[in-house]
Scaffold this motif. Structure first.
Motif, mmCIF file in Angstrom:
data_model
loop_
_atom_site.group_PDB
_atom_site.id
_atom_site.type_symbol
_atom_site.label_atom_id
_atom_site.label_comp_id
_atom_site.label_asym_id
_atom_site.label_seq_id
_atom_site.Cartn_x
_atom_site.Cartn_y
_atom_site.Cartn_z
ATOM 1 N N SER A 84 -1.747 -18.980 -5.620
ATOM 2 C CA SER A 84 -3.078 -19.171 -6.210
ATOM 3 C C SER A 84 -3.325 -18.124 -7.298
ATOM 4 C CB SER A 84 -4.154 -19.080 -5.133
ATOM 5 O OG SER A 84 -4.104 -17.817 -4.491
ATOM 6 N N ALA A 101 -3.740 -23.210 -8.925
ATOM 7 C CA ALA A 101 -2.933 -23.017 -7.717
ATOM 8 C C ALA A 101 -1.817 -24.050 -7.660
ATOM 9 C CB ALA A 101 -3.807 -23.124 -6.471
ATOM 10 N N ARG A 149 9.639 -18.660 1.588
ATOM 11 C CA ARG A 149 8.288 -18.097 1.564
ATOM 12 C C ARG A 149 8.159 -16.887 0.640
ATOM 13 N NH1 ARG A 149 3.854 -18.771 4.606
ATOM 14 N NH2 ARG A 149 2.347 -17.073 4.637
ATOM 15 N N THR A 170 0.560 -25.733 -4.541
ATOM 16 C CA THR A 170 0.714 -25.799 -3.095
ATOM 17 C C THR A 170 1.832 -26.766 -2.718
ATOM 18 O OG1 THR A 170 -0.923 -27.591 -2.928
ATOM 19 C CG2 THR A 170 -1.742 -25.318 -2.752
ATOM 20 N N TYR A 226 4.872 -25.422 -9.919
ATOM 21 C CA TYR A 226 5.496 -24.186 -9.459
ATOM 22 C C TYR A 226 6.186 -23.450 -10.599
ATOM 23 C CZ TYR A 226 4.507 -24.451 -4.504
ATOM 24 O OH TYR A 226 3.853 -24.429 -3.289
ATOM 25 N N GLU A 281 1.839 -29.219 -0.747
ATOM 26 C CA GLU A 281 1.377 -30.601 -0.629
ATOM 27 C C GLU A 281 1.608 -31.393 -1.911
ATOM 28 O OE1 GLU A 281 -0.321 -27.956 0.443
ATOM 29 O OE2 GLU A 281 -0.048 -28.356 2.590
ATOM 30 N N SER A 313 3.853 -22.118 2.965
ATOM 31 C CA SER A 313 2.784 -23.105 3.163
ATOM 32 C C SER A 313 1.474 -22.685 2.500
ATOM 33 C CB SER A 313 2.549 -23.342 4.658
ATOM 34 O OG SER A 313 2.226 -22.116 5.302
ATOM 35 N N ASP A 314 1.338 -21.414 2.166
ATOM 36 C CA ASP A 314 0.113 -20.925 1.510
ATOM 37 C C ASP A 314 0.087 -21.265 0.025
ATOM 38 O OD1 ASP A 314 -0.779 -19.801 3.885
ATOM 39 O OD2 ASP A 314 0.256 -17.914 3.490
ATOM 40 N N GLY A 315 1.272 -21.480 -0.560
ATOM 41 C CA GLY A 315 1.334 -21.758 -1.984
ATOM 42 C C GLY A 315 1.073 -20.509 -2.815
#
Length: 312
Positions: A142, A231, A132, A233, A69, A235, A138-140
């Motif tokens: 990209s 990307a 967000r 994310t 990130y 996760e 949750s989309d992260g």
């Protein structure tokens, strides 16, 4: 000098293999080799805590994701999308967070340390999901660029060379740490804390140093992973990601320096093969991993060593 050469001959062998893979120009094979090298860095860094200090952490996904990130958010944080600056920011962020987490958690040990690191990882995961507007939720995020003022990697094949360079440098540095005074101190602390204190050393200081080193190299792995997929994310921050280097270290053998590398190779091979075999690949992978972990106590290298001793 001869000792150092003998200690790094294994990275030379892996580098030759990686170069041979690149010359095949097989995109899928290149991708798998890049993934293996990234996971090897992640597992080797994790093993500083597990194999040396005998501490289990469920928080290394925090450092892995923080670096990812850091790269993805660098246009907002640094007002630049230069890959090199973003890459360094991500690793620096992982290093800072590892120091903070270590300062808070390393006064505790064993199960308490494991649970506290898990709590920090899940806090970071929740922050990514909830914030967000900044993190993409949750989309992260990209479309991370692989372009710098000095170089660019438009395709995975060219980016692979950057991964190879980072892997070779990280491997050599971690190998030199392993045979250095610091590595000896880490192992001594893990083997007998009371004796370590009796010699006049502060266990807390060395544990923090170990976690900062481990977190920084985990950040390197996370940064490389994010640039591979372009990307970041949520996760990546989930606790199951922290369990992956633990499994790799146990598979190969945490008491051996090359154990995590062997474990990473087995892990990538199993997950890739299982995913191709069936829709229930996670069940197949889990059964294989359980069988290996139960049947190969001390890891695969431990089994090979015992077989070698019996043979000769």
């Amino acid at each position: 000098m001869g000792l150092v050469w003998r200690k790094v001959v294994d990275v030379a062998a892996i580098t030759v293999l990686a170069a041979a893979v690149w010359f095949t120009r097989d995109v899928f094979l290149i991708y798998l080799m890049a993934l293996f090298m990234i996971f090897s860095i992640f597992a080797l860094s994790y093993n500083i805590m597990l194999g040396y200090l005998r501490l289990v952490s469920f928080g290394h996904s925090l450092f892995f994701a923080a670096a990812a990130y850091g790269i993805a958010l660098s246009p907002k944080l640094l007002a630049t999308s230069d890959m090199l600056l973003s890459f360094l920011l991500g690793i620096a962020l992982a290093a800072v967070l590892s120091f903070i987490v270590g300062y808070v958690t390393l006064r505790h040990s064993q199960i308490y340390f494991a649970m506290l690191t898990l709590a920090f990882a899940m806090l970071f995961y929740a922050l990514i999901i909830k914030w967000r507007d900044f993190t993409g939720g949750s989309d992260g995020i990209s479309g991370i660029p692989r372009v710098s003022a000095l170089f660019s990697f438009p395709t995975t094949e060219y980016y692979y060379l950057f991964v190879l360079l980072c892997f070779a440098v990280a491997f050599v540095v971690l190998k030199l740490i392993d045979i250095s005074f610091i590595g000896i101190m880490f192992r001594g602390l893990g083997d007998n804390e009371n004796r370590f204190k009796f010699l006049g050393y502060n266990p807390y200081t060395y544990r923090i140093l170990a976690l900062v080193l481990s977190g920084t190299f985990s950040g390197l792995a996370g940064a490389l992973y994010a640039l591979l997929y372009r990307a970041a994310t949520p996760e990546m921050a989930y606790w199951t990601v922290a369990a992956e280097p633990l499994v790799m270290s146990l598979l190969g053998g945490p008491t051996y320096f090359m154990g995590p590398v062997v474990g990473a190779a087995v892990f990538v091979g199993i997950t890739t093969a299982a995913a191709r075999l069936a829709d229930i690949w996670q069940l197949i992978m889990g059964m294989i991993l359980v069988a290996l972990l139960l049947g190969a106590r001390g890891g695969l290298l431990g089994v090979l060593e015992r077989l070698w001793q019996k043979r000769f």
